[in-house]
Design a protein around this motif. Structure first.
Motif, short mmCIF file in Angstrom:
data_model
loop_
_atom_site.label_atom_id
_atom_site.label_comp_id
_atom_site.label_asym_id
_atom_site.label_seq_id
_atom_site.Cartn_x
_atom_site.Cartn_y
_atom_site.Cartn_z
N PHE A 158 0.81 -1.22 0.00
CA PHE A 158 0.00 0.00 0.00
C PHE A 158 0.84 1.27 0.00
CE2 PHE A 158 -3.08 -3.17 0.99
CZ PHE A 158 -4.23 -2.70 0.37
N VAL A 179 0.60 1.41 7.35
CA VAL A 179 -0.79 1.01 7.57
C VAL A 179 -0.93 0.44 8.98
CG1 VAL A 179 -2.63 -0.50 6.74
CG2 VAL A 179 -0.99 0.44 5.11
N THR A 231 -2.45 -2.35 10.61
CA THR A 231 -2.99 -3.60 10.08
C THR A 231 -3.46 -4.51 11.21
OG1 THR A 231 -1.57 -3.55 8.13
CG2 THR A 231 -2.35 -5.72 8.85
N ALA A 288 -2.69 -0.59 -5.38
CA ALA A 288 -3.54 -0.69 -4.19
C ALA A 288 -3.66 0.67 -3.51
CB ALA A 288 -2.95 -1.72 -3.22
N ALA A 289 -2.61 1.43 -3.54
CA ALA A 289 -2.66 2.78 -2.96
C ALA A 289 -3.64 3.66 -3.71
CB ALA A 289 -1.26 3.40 -2.96
N THR A 348 -7.24 3.05 -2.88
CA THR A 348 -7.67 3.23 -1.48
C THR A 348 -7.34 4.63 -0.98
OG1 THR A 348 -5.61 2.17 -0.73
CG2 THR A 348 -7.57 0.77 -0.94
N TRP A 349 -6.27 4.74 -0.21
CA TRP A 349 -6.05 6.01 0.48
C TRP A 349 -5.79 7.17 -0.47
CZ3 TRP A 349 -1.19 8.35 0.19
CH2 TRP A 349 -0.12 7.55 -0.24
N PHE A 402 -9.51 -5.80 3.77
CA PHE A 402 -8.67 -6.38 2.72
C PHE A 402 -8.89 -7.90 2.77
CE2 PHE A 402 -4.25 -7.85 1.48
CZ PHE A 402 -4.33 -7.46 0.15
N PHE A 431 -5.70 3.58 7.32
CA PHE A 431 -4.68 4.43 6.73
C PHE A 431 -4.36 5.61 7.64
CE2 PHE A 431 -6.67 2.16 3.17
CZ PHE A 431 -5.57 1.40 2.82
#
Lengths: 354, 354, 354, 354
Positions: B47, B51, B53, B186-187, B190-191, B200, B216
């Motif tokens: 990402f 993160v 997680t 993926a980045a 998302t954020w 996820f 995030f």
């Protein structure tokens, strides 16, 4: 001329007198007092059966605690998408039940559409497409738009619900207004039609802070005393809930109050539709009406001190109804509404229509 | 030919190997082990940011615990009316949040309609007509109907939500399938587009029992460790969650798996629409499709051992689509789907269409 | 001679008058009325600061809603093991918070033992040995055994709690009785000593159904309006809560009521201990006392119509105190207690002691 | 020499093999697979009765979901004050039940004191002095201090609980260790003694992430499927829970594992007490021990790489036991503990005692 809501008005004199009269010497507490006992007996008489009666403070409390009593936390409550329990109580059902889902039903004029309900059950049964089973259904009488279910409609909904294993709750915040509109008995409008639990509202119709959860089957009420206590709804000086209820029911005050409110609503709504450019967006069957007003009329009325709501939601007939030069209004008449007030409002409206 | 769901298939060999390899000697517990640490680092790499997680067991856990972390109990979650969190998780949001309301949004093909969302916020702001404020919005990528939001659509929804003070959650049960469909990072999905929290999902795409809640912004995650523990989602032998994630991400397995699933879905859906009488009720953009099949074809397929669902709900285009002699079907291809299986299914379908 | 509880008596005439006087014409609803506004101003004056005031129906509601506002669902509330919030409210904290733990503290005479609290924090900090962090501490003033914390004791507890990141709640169901016992100001007994939130009880001391949650930092109150609504504690005819509070505070009625109750308790307890064979199991510092009575005396008192409780629990000094021929009793004097009643009771007791 | 906990070790080879073998082709989902069915049958065989079996991920989930199934939100759970469900699960009971109270019981060595329990029920019955009724009692076998209830003790507690209307839950996180310690059958230690629901722990004894809620009366389990789904405990690839259980039970692996752990604990504890200055603070009856060690010995052990906990709490015999130059330690032996490890530890300890 305040038609903002029935709860902008206070308490019937008879209720206030009952409160004062009950204020003598020591008494039992937490509902173990003579006034509460008498109220329970009066409720039994009104409903012609033995009722498990629990007096609480607000309609939200009566509704959500009743629904929690009949809806496990992992099941769902069905109600109309305009239902007060869904729209106006800040998630009280989800809260009091411990996380039930609230699933909404369709229907015109804030009434559950019976054929649509039948189709839904026919397709999925009690099991909603939410991996969750519906445990209860709540209907509002009179409805959020001031319409009234007929006895046949109530019975049809109850029969359907029962056939799929659901209990039926009636939100009766304006129970008395619906009752006098139908001209039937309280028993006929509830347990005889299949209603299992009733929120019997008194606050809007002349009490101070009083709604009662009435269970027609004591088994359903088993958890209620615990829920009432832990949610802070058990008055230590319980006599003052009991006294309110006695004062409210005594000599038919509650019915007289509702009749007055309904009569004034009928007069007001009928007077309004005689004015050019005004129409009702749904029938006025109890003490609420949702007229569509020309915007100019609305502005002159408000400027003249008439108090009522410009309705923020879509209202009875959907968003298409109200154009830029029209306003959807909600007016409610209380038990204290008078011919003079209604007449004055109509005179203003007629003036404004010129 | 089992296209019932991607979760009818098991675990990628690489994930199983990772589990076995991690099963050596003592290790830290409750997430304090080397495999979990390594998984967290790999997530950060994927990402391209730090993160927070949290590895949990199921998508339902990741979704509801994430939403609970960003939604106070007295506020609401917005989601599409077809959202898994609303339709398939037995009230997990209402439960994990302690009684939030779930309010549903409209839109075709299981995607939130952005102009409608804009109108809603424009009319009522963050405050829904439920005496409750919305605190979060959940969108599903890929959606419940296998469609995929574009990056612009995600950004538009996030911008709107943020403008009204809501956090955005993405249900990524099929995150990898959407990602390879868009061909972005993926980045970016998302954020960078504004997503605050991601579920996820790995289970459906080759893991055993693994979904991760990715925050995030670490501040949003503050309550997560407590919620994870008390809901029974904290594995004592946490290495086996960490190892699954390492095996899943290593050498891009997760993307390869998703590419295979999507490729098979494309081939299957394209093959189907070439057959007379078959049409898709919405675009196949990831690894799900909802074809409308002639009933006779459907019956012959099922009789021949093809496994998939006749879809019980209205489906993408509404009830009008499916007549008595048609069937709305849902087919999902997994990472284990093969050309042979797809070819065999299409051959059967073509036969049945004769 | 009813000394069963202060809530067996009714409402001060001044409160009843205030209710009646407020019952005129239309008014704002849900707290948007002049009486509620005036009550809020009077509270600010009494506490010499700007207070975030929320009027609710019962002490249980004020306590649990206050604690829910300062305690996340995944953290814990500390309180004395005799605390009303733990012992008498049917799990209202666990309910209103959405599942917090209640962890109990030790101490004589229903007061938290400060050295023990200090040791606890010293050993485990805010983090209780329950994989959960304490977020708040609740103390009761006057306590469940009618004892009163000194200002220094309150400050010491608040300092300790704050040092470990906890907020402090005071259950002031008998706040006025403690206040006049200490002879200090309301500000000194609360925010000046470090109290963050107060349940300001009025019901037991002359109101009808009125307790207020007072937040001395508005930030802590952020969620309260939502919690109040969803738990059914928001009166539509809010003027009748406001009017109660105005009537209660006006001209120092609340202090006069408490002084009368305390004076009668002092007279009663002092008279009792002058009788042979009677002793107090803890000091009578407000309007409650727990005398140990010879069983024969107890039986003659009850037979003569004296009303009070034989205390079912261990009571202030533990089970060892009460032998088979002794009874632990609880007597509470209300604002309506009179010299005549106390004298009559003492005369009976003296007779019975012969 | 890692004796920190049994969960620092991994998975028995037989369980890992079962997982790999189950990873073939498509299978039923959400528990509708052959491995889960087989596991259920094996459970029935082990317990010699028809059991309602629900496989979940963790002990916390099994415990709290089981207790939620038998405890209404407005009632209480009784357990020992050292119980894992009270001390280590971050309020999972309060959370999963929707706000039940947890009320604690006394007793030495983490076992409920039966005469004290009898006195409590004798005084207050099912109704605790909390305006709340107890609905369930949870006992831990083996206990948190590694002691074991005899069959007679279990029966006595169950009889008492049942006499007052409570259901009995057994937290069997270390069920197998207790079972081989008693040398009885699983049926004798549970339903034949009166246990209604069992958390049958497998994780600590050789599984990966597997605890099962076993209901001996299917009626009690009615709500479990819903609770399991909404709390995110229902694995879509359920075969991997089923396969773990099959691998765990096959050929008595679970009993062999427990026997090994217990034998190593016996050897270790017996070896320790032969060393001067070491004593056990409670009997070592399963696979845990709480020795008191001279601080110098403790420090040399830790410096030599021996891993175990210095126990932060009061431990079995209370705070008085441990002076400044002594350390209360907790050691747990797993199914992977070996004679060599135990011998090496004892050698080190003997050295350190010189």
């Amino acid at each position: 001329m305040n038609f903002a809501s029935d709860n902008v008005y206070g308490v019937s004199a008879q209720v206030m007198d009952a409160l004062r009269e009950s204020n003598e010497g020591p008494s039992g507490t937490y509902g173990g007092d003579a006034h509460t006992k008498r109220a329970e007996t009066m409720i039994d008489d009104v409903f012609e059966t033995g009722v498990s009666t629990f007096l609480v403070t607000t309609g939200t409390a009566a509704n959500a605690l009743s629904l929690a009593a009949i809806t496990p936390s992992y099941r769902a409550v069905l109600c109309h998408h305009e239902a007060h329990v869904h729209v106006d109580e800040c998630g009280s059902i989800e809260f009091q039940t411990g996380g039930s889902k609230v699933l909404v039903l369709e229907g015109d004029d804030a009434k559950i559409d019976i054929p649509a309900l039948e189709r839904t059950f026919g397709e999925v049964g009690q099991r909603m497409p939410h991996q969750i089973g519906a445990a209860s259904l709540s209907l509002t009488q009179a409805s959020e738009f001031g319409t009234v279910y007929s006895l046949d409609e109530i019975a049809a909904i109850c029969d359907l619900a029962h056939a799929y294993g659901l209990k039926v709750h009636m939100d009766g915040a304006r129970f008395a207004n619906a009752l006098v509109a139908l001209g039937c008995t309280a028993a006929e409008m509830t347990w005889k039609a299949g209603v299992d639990v009733l929120s019997f509202g008194a606050t809007k119709n002349g009490a101070m802070a009083l709604d009662a959860a009435l269970f027609f089957d004591a088994v359903d009420a088993e958890s209620f005393p615990f829920r009432r206590l832990r949610s802070g709804q058990l008055w230590s000086k319980g006599r003052f809930l009991g006294a309110q209820m006695c004062g409210y029911l005594e000599n038919g005050l509650w019915l007289d109050n509702a009749r007055q409110a309904n009569a004034m609503a009928a007069k007001l709504s009928e007077g309004l539709v005689e004015i050019g450019g005004v129409r009702l967006s749904c029938p006025c069957q109890a003490n609420e009406m949702f007229p569509v007003l020309p915007r100019a009329m609305h502005e002159r009325l408000q400027a003249s001190g008439a108090v009522y709501y410009e309705w923020p939601g879509a209202g009875p007939k959907g968003p298409g109804l109200v154009g830029g030069d029209e306003v959807l209004a909600r007016l409610i008449t209380s038990f204290e509404a008078t011919d003079e007030q209604v007449g004055a409002f109509l005179a203003l409206a007629r003036d404004a229509a010129q």
